[in-house]
Design a protein around this motif. Sequence first.
Motif, mmCIF file in Angstrom:
data_model
loop_
_atom_site.group_PDB
_atom_site.id
_atom_site.type_symbol
_atom_site.label_atom_id
_atom_site.label_comp_id
_atom_site.label_asym_id
_atom_site.label_seq_id
_atom_site.Cartn_x
_atom_site.Cartn_y
_atom_site.Cartn_z
ATOM 1 N N GLY A 120 1.695 6.418 -19.529
ATOM 2 C CA GLY A 120 1.893 5.083 -20.071
ATOM 3 C C GLY A 120 2.517 4.099 -19.108
ATOM 4 O O GLY A 120 2.616 2.906 -19.425
ATOM 5 N N VAL A 121 2.951 4.531 -17.947
ATOM 6 C CA VAL A 121 3.540 3.635 -16.954
ATOM 7 C C VAL A 121 2.460 3.245 -15.950
ATOM 8 O O VAL A 121 1.819 4.108 -15.349
ATOM 9 N N GLU A 122 2.260 1.928 -15.785
ATOM 10 C CA GLU A 122 1.197 1.433 -14.909
ATOM 11 C C GLU A 122 1.628 1.521 -13.446
ATOM 12 O O GLU A 122 2.517 0.799 -13.006
ATOM 13 N N LYS A 123 0.955 2.365 -12.691
ATOM 14 C CA LYS A 123 1.362 2.564 -11.305
ATOM 15 C C LYS A 123 1.059 1.352 -10.431
ATOM 16 O O LYS A 123 1.718 1.135 -9.410
ATOM 17 N N ASP A 124 0.076 0.539 -10.815
ATOM 18 C CA ASP A 124 -0.235 -0.657 -10.026
ATOM 19 C C ASP A 124 0.735 -1.789 -10.323
ATOM 20 O O ASP A 124 0.798 -2.764 -9.566
ATOM 21 N N LYS A 125 1.451 -1.674 -11.409
ATOM 22 C CA LYS A 125 2.410 -2.711 -11.770
ATOM 23 C C LYS A 125 3.794 -2.356 -11.226
ATOM 24 O O LYS A 125 4.529 -3.233 -10.797
ATOM 25 N N PHE A 126 4.132 -1.107 -11.278
ATOM 26 C CA PHE A 126 5.438 -0.634 -10.815
ATOM 27 C C PHE A 126 5.216 0.207 -9.550
ATOM 28 O O PHE A 126 4.966 1.411 -9.621
ATOM 29 N N LEU A 127 5.312 -0.479 -8.403
ATOM 30 C CA LEU A 127 5.048 0.188 -7.134
ATOM 31 C C LEU A 127 6.323 0.844 -6.618
ATOM 32 O O LEU A 127 7.359 0.196 -6.513
ATOM 33 N N ILE A 128 6.222 2.111 -6.288
ATOM 34 C CA ILE A 128 7.390 2.852 -5.809
ATOM 35 C C ILE A 128 7.124 3.362 -4.413
ATOM 36 O O ILE A 128 6.078 3.941 -4.126
ATOM 37 N N ASN A 129 8.110 3.140 -3.546
ATOM 38 C CA ASN A 129 8.041 3.626 -2.172
ATOM 39 C C ASN A 129 9.311 4.386 -1.859
ATOM 40 O O ASN A 129 10.410 3.924 -2.144
ATOM 41 N N HIS A 130 9.156 5.572 -1.303
ATOM 42 C CA HIS A 130 10.316 6.405 -0.951
ATOM 43 C C HIS A 130 10.211 6.692 0.533
ATOM 44 O O HIS A 130 9.737 7.746 0.945
ATOM 45 N N ALA A 131 10.653 5.716 1.323
ATOM 46 C CA ALA A 131 10.392 5.733 2.757
ATOM 47 C C ALA A 131 11.280 6.672 3.543
ATOM 48 O O ALA A 131 10.918 7.125 4.631
ATOM 49 N N SER A 132 12.456 6.971 3.007
ATOM 50 C CA SER A 132 13.379 7.834 3.743
ATOM 51 C C SER A 132 14.165 8.672 2.751
ATOM 52 O O SER A 132 14.037 8.504 1.539
ATOM 53 N N LEU A 133 15.001 9.558 3.281
ATOM 54 C CA LEU A 133 15.788 10.437 2.409
ATOM 55 C C LEU A 133 16.945 9.713 1.728
ATOM 56 O O LEU A 133 17.668 10.315 0.943
ATOM 57 N N THR A 134 17.114 8.433 2.022
ATOM 58 C CA THR A 134 18.215 7.704 1.408
ATOM 59 C C THR A 134 17.772 6.408 0.732
ATOM 60 O O THR A 134 18.611 5.682 0.199
ATOM 61 N N LEU A 135 16.472 6.105 0.730
ATOM 62 C CA LEU A 135 16.033 4.824 0.197
ATOM 63 C C LEU A 135 14.740 4.952 -0.592
ATOM 64 O O LEU A 135 13.755 5.505 -0.111
#
Lengths: 115, 112
Positions: A61-76
Amino acid sequence: GAVVSQHPSRVICKSGTSVKIECRSLDFQATTMFWYRQFPKQSLMLMATSNEGSKATYEQGVEKDKFLINHASLTLSTLTVTSAHPEDSSFYICSARVQDSLEQYFGPGTRLTVT
Amino acid sequence: EDQVTQSPEALRLQEGESSSLNCSYTVSGLRGLFWYRQDPGKGPEFLFTLYSAGEEKEKERLKATLTKKESFLHITAPKPEDSATYLCAVQARGGSNYKLTFGKGTLLTVNP
Protein backbone atom coordinates in the motif's frame (compact mmCIF):
# COMPACT_ATOMS: atom_id res chain seq x y z
CA GLY A 1 25.21 6.01 22.61
CA ALA A 2 22.75 4.91 19.88
CA VAL A 3 21.61 8.36 18.81
CA VAL A 4 19.58 8.91 15.66
CA SER A 5 18.96 12.37 14.25
CA GLN A 6 16.43 13.60 11.71
CA HIS A 7 16.42 16.76 9.69
CA PRO A 8 14.36 18.85 9.41
CA SER A 9 12.24 18.54 12.53
CA ARG A 10 9.41 20.48 10.91
CA VAL A 11 8.70 21.37 7.31
CA ILE A 12 5.84 23.15 5.59
CA CYS A 13 5.61 22.86 1.83
CA LYS A 14 3.15 23.66 -0.93
CA SER A 15 1.14 21.02 -2.70
CA GLY A 16 3.03 19.59 -5.68
CA THR A 17 6.52 20.19 -4.34
CA SER A 18 8.98 17.56 -3.07
CA VAL A 19 10.46 17.32 0.39
CA LYS A 20 13.56 15.42 1.53
CA ILE A 21 13.99 14.15 5.08
CA GLU A 22 17.36 12.94 6.35
CA CYS A 23 17.95 10.28 8.96
CA ARG A 24 21.42 9.82 10.45
CA SER A 25 22.85 7.40 12.98
CA LEU A 26 25.34 9.57 14.85
CA ASP A 27 27.42 7.13 16.88
CA PHE A 28 26.88 3.72 15.29
CA GLN A 29 26.66 2.04 11.92
CA ALA A 30 23.21 1.04 10.74
CA THR A 31 22.96 -1.63 8.09
CA THR A 32 19.20 -1.31 8.14
CA MET A 33 17.03 1.76 8.54
CA PHE A 34 13.26 1.95 8.67
CA TRP A 35 10.77 4.68 7.82
CA TYR A 36 7.46 5.05 9.63
CA ARG A 37 4.59 7.47 9.59
CA GLN A 38 2.33 8.19 12.51
CA PHE A 39 -1.07 9.84 12.49
CA PRO A 40 -2.39 11.65 15.59
CA LYS A 41 -3.16 9.32 18.48
CA GLN A 42 -2.22 6.27 16.41
CA SER A 43 0.68 3.88 16.48
CA LEU A 44 3.59 3.72 14.08
CA MET A 45 2.97 2.40 10.58
CA LEU A 46 6.01 0.95 8.82
CA MET A 47 6.42 2.38 5.34
CA ALA A 48 9.65 0.79 4.16
CA THR A 49 12.86 -0.93 5.11
CA SER A 50 16.11 0.23 3.60
CA ASN A 51 19.40 -1.61 3.56
CA GLU A 52 22.65 0.16 2.80
CA GLY A 53 23.54 -0.11 -0.86
CA SER A 54 20.35 -1.81 -1.99
CA LYS A 55 16.80 -0.92 -2.95
CA ALA A 56 14.26 -0.30 -0.24
CA THR A 57 11.50 -2.79 0.52
CA TYR A 58 8.13 -1.10 0.72
CA GLU A 59 5.14 -2.24 2.75
CA GLN A 60 1.92 -3.09 1.00
CA GLY A 61 0.00 0.00 0.00
CA VAL A 62 2.98 2.38 0.12
CA GLU A 63 3.75 3.98 -3.25
CA LYS A 64 7.43 3.55 -3.95
CA ASP A 65 7.43 6.23 -6.66
CA LYS A 66 5.97 8.74 -4.24
CA PHE A 67 8.15 7.94 -1.24
CA LEU A 68 11.69 7.62 -2.56
CA ILE A 69 14.19 6.11 -0.14
CA ASN A 70 17.94 6.17 -0.51
CA HIS A 71 20.35 4.51 1.91
CA ALA A 72 23.67 5.75 0.62
CA SER A 73 25.88 4.92 3.58
CA LEU A 74 25.89 3.07 6.88
CA THR A 75 24.90 6.25 8.69
CA LEU A 76 22.50 8.03 6.33
CA SER A 77 19.11 7.30 4.82
CA THR A 78 16.83 9.81 3.10
CA LEU A 79 13.11 9.85 2.42
CA THR A 80 11.85 12.08 -0.36
CA VAL A 81 8.13 12.75 -0.56
CA THR A 82 7.53 13.62 -4.21
CA SER A 83 4.68 15.79 -5.45
CA ALA A 84 3.38 16.15 -1.92
CA HIS A 85 -0.33 16.59 -1.27
CA PRO A 86 -2.20 17.58 1.90
CA GLU A 87 -2.98 13.93 2.65
CA ASP A 88 0.78 13.32 2.97
CA SER A 89 0.84 15.60 6.00
CA SER A 90 1.98 13.44 8.89
CA PHE A 91 4.70 12.73 11.42
CA TYR A 92 7.52 10.78 9.76
CA ILE A 93 9.94 8.86 11.97
CA CYS A 94 13.00 6.86 11.05
CA SER A 95 14.74 4.16 13.02
CA ALA A 96 18.12 2.52 12.66
CA ARG A 97 19.11 -1.01 13.60
CA VAL A 98 22.43 -1.32 15.36
CA GLN A 99 24.74 -3.53 13.31
CA ASP A 100 24.88 -7.11 14.64
CA SER A 101 21.99 -6.37 17.00
CA LEU A 102 18.21 -6.55 17.00
CA GLU A 103 17.73 -3.21 18.70
CA GLN A 104 16.36 -0.25 16.80
CA TYR A 105 16.71 3.34 17.83
CA PHE A 106 14.37 6.04 16.63
CA GLY A 107 14.92 9.55 15.45
CA PRO A 108 12.99 12.49 16.90
CA GLY A 109 10.61 12.63 13.93
CA THR A 110 9.76 15.14 11.21
CA ARG A 111 6.41 16.93 11.14
CA LEU A 112 5.42 17.47 7.50
CA THR A 113 2.60 19.85 6.67
CA VAL A 114 1.51 20.20 3.05
CA THR A 115 -0.60 23.25 2.27
CA GLU B 1 0.25 -12.29 10.44
CA ASP B 2 1.99 -10.91 13.51
CA GLN B 3 -0.30 -9.11 15.95
CA VAL B 4 0.26 -7.04 19.08
CA THR B 5 -2.51 -5.94 21.42
CA GLN B 6 -1.85 -3.56 24.27
CA SER B 7 -4.12 -2.93 27.25
CA PRO B 8 -5.41 -0.77 28.69
CA GLU B 9 -5.55 1.93 26.00
CA ALA B 10 -5.21 4.57 28.70
CA LEU B 11 -4.30 4.45 32.37
CA ARG B 12 -4.43 7.15 35.01
CA LEU B 13 -2.44 6.67 38.20
CA GLN B 14 -1.72 8.74 41.24
CA GLU B 15 1.92 9.37 41.98
CA GLY B 16 3.25 6.35 43.86
CA GLU B 17 0.46 4.04 42.72
CA SER B 18 2.09 1.00 41.12
CA SER B 19 0.48 -0.80 38.17
CA SER B 20 1.16 -2.91 35.08
CA LEU B 21 0.69 -2.53 31.34
CA ASN B 22 -0.05 -5.56 29.21
CA CYS B 23 1.16 -6.54 25.74
CA SER B 24 -0.32 -9.69 24.18
CA TYR B 25 1.26 -10.94 21.01
CA THR B 26 0.89 -13.49 18.24
CA VAL B 27 3.98 -14.08 16.15
CA SER B 28 5.36 -16.87 14.03
CA GLY B 29 8.43 -17.42 16.16
CA LEU B 30 9.54 -14.60 18.41
CA ARG B 31 12.93 -13.11 17.75
CA GLY B 32 12.49 -10.25 20.22
CA LEU B 33 9.91 -8.15 22.07
CA PHE B 34 10.60 -4.47 22.54
CA TRP B 35 9.26 -1.77 24.82
CA TYR B 36 9.48 1.90 23.92
CA ARG B 37 8.34 5.10 25.56
CA GLN B 38 7.01 7.92 23.37
CA ASP B 39 6.44 11.50 24.49
CA PRO B 40 4.07 13.73 22.47
CA GLY B 41 5.65 15.01 19.27
CA LYS B 42 8.80 12.91 19.68
CA GLY B 43 10.18 9.64 18.41
CA PRO B 44 10.00 6.49 20.53
CA GLU B 45 12.71 6.02 23.15
CA PHE B 46 14.10 2.51 23.53
CA LEU B 47 13.50 0.89 26.92
CA PHE B 48 13.94 -2.91 26.79
CA THR B 49 14.43 -5.92 24.56
CA LEU B 50 13.25 -9.34 25.78
CA TYR B 51 14.18 -12.48 23.90
CA SER B 52 12.72 -15.51 25.67
CA ALA B 53 9.97 -16.50 28.09
CA GLY B 54 10.95 -16.00 31.70
CA GLU B 55 13.27 -13.12 30.97
CA GLU B 56 13.01 -9.94 33.04
CA LYS B 57 14.69 -6.55 32.70
CA GLU B 58 14.64 -3.50 34.95
CA LYS B 59 15.40 0.16 34.58
CA GLU B 60 14.69 2.56 37.41
CA ARG B 61 10.95 2.25 38.19
CA LEU B 62 10.23 0.01 35.20
CA LYS B 63 10.39 -3.75 34.98
CA ALA B 64 9.53 -5.77 31.88
CA THR B 65 8.66 -9.45 31.90
CA LEU B 66 7.93 -11.94 29.14
CA THR B 67 5.90 -15.12 28.77
CA LYS B 68 5.14 -17.13 25.64
CA LYS B 69 2.00 -15.09 24.97
CA GLU B 70 2.43 -11.72 26.64
CA SER B 71 4.68 -9.18 28.22
CA PHE B 72 4.07 -6.91 31.17
CA LEU B 73 5.61 -3.55 31.92
CA HIS B 74 5.42 -3.01 35.66
CA ILE B 75 5.71 0.54 36.95
CA THR B 76 6.63 0.84 40.61
CA ALA B 77 5.83 4.06 42.49
CA PRO B 78 5.43 6.12 39.32
CA LYS B 79 6.18 9.81 39.13
CA PRO B 80 4.53 12.46 36.92
CA GLU B 81 7.55 12.35 34.60
CA ASP B 82 6.68 8.75 33.76
CA SER B 83 3.62 10.03 31.90
CA ALA B 84 3.95 9.00 28.25
CA THR B 85 2.67 6.49 25.71
CA TYR B 86 4.28 3.08 26.13
CA LEU B 87 4.63 1.05 22.97
CA CYS B 88 5.22 -2.68 22.65
CA ALA B 89 6.57 -4.24 19.46
CA VAL B 90 7.54 -7.73 18.29
CA GLN B 91 10.04 -8.93 15.77
CA ALA B 92 9.52 -12.30 14.12
CA ARG B 93 12.18 -14.84 13.44
CA GLY B 94 13.25 -15.67 9.92
CA GLY B 95 15.51 -14.27 7.27
CA SER B 96 16.99 -10.82 7.32
CA ASN B 97 13.70 -9.07 7.99
CA TYR B 98 14.12 -7.09 11.17
CA LYS B 99 10.91 -5.10 10.98
CA LEU B 100 8.86 -4.41 14.09
CA THR B 101 5.12 -4.84 14.49
CA PHE B 102 3.78 -2.32 16.98
CA GLY B 103 0.76 -2.31 19.25
CA LYS B 104 -1.36 0.82 19.54
CA GLY B 105 0.21 1.77 22.84
CA THR B 106 -0.94 2.58 26.37
CA LEU B 107 -1.22 6.24 27.30
CA LEU B 108 -0.08 6.55 30.90
CA THR B 109 -0.89 9.64 32.94
CA VAL B 110 0.56 9.99 36.43
CA ASN B 111 -1.03 12.69 38.52
CA PRO B 112 0.93 14.43 41.32
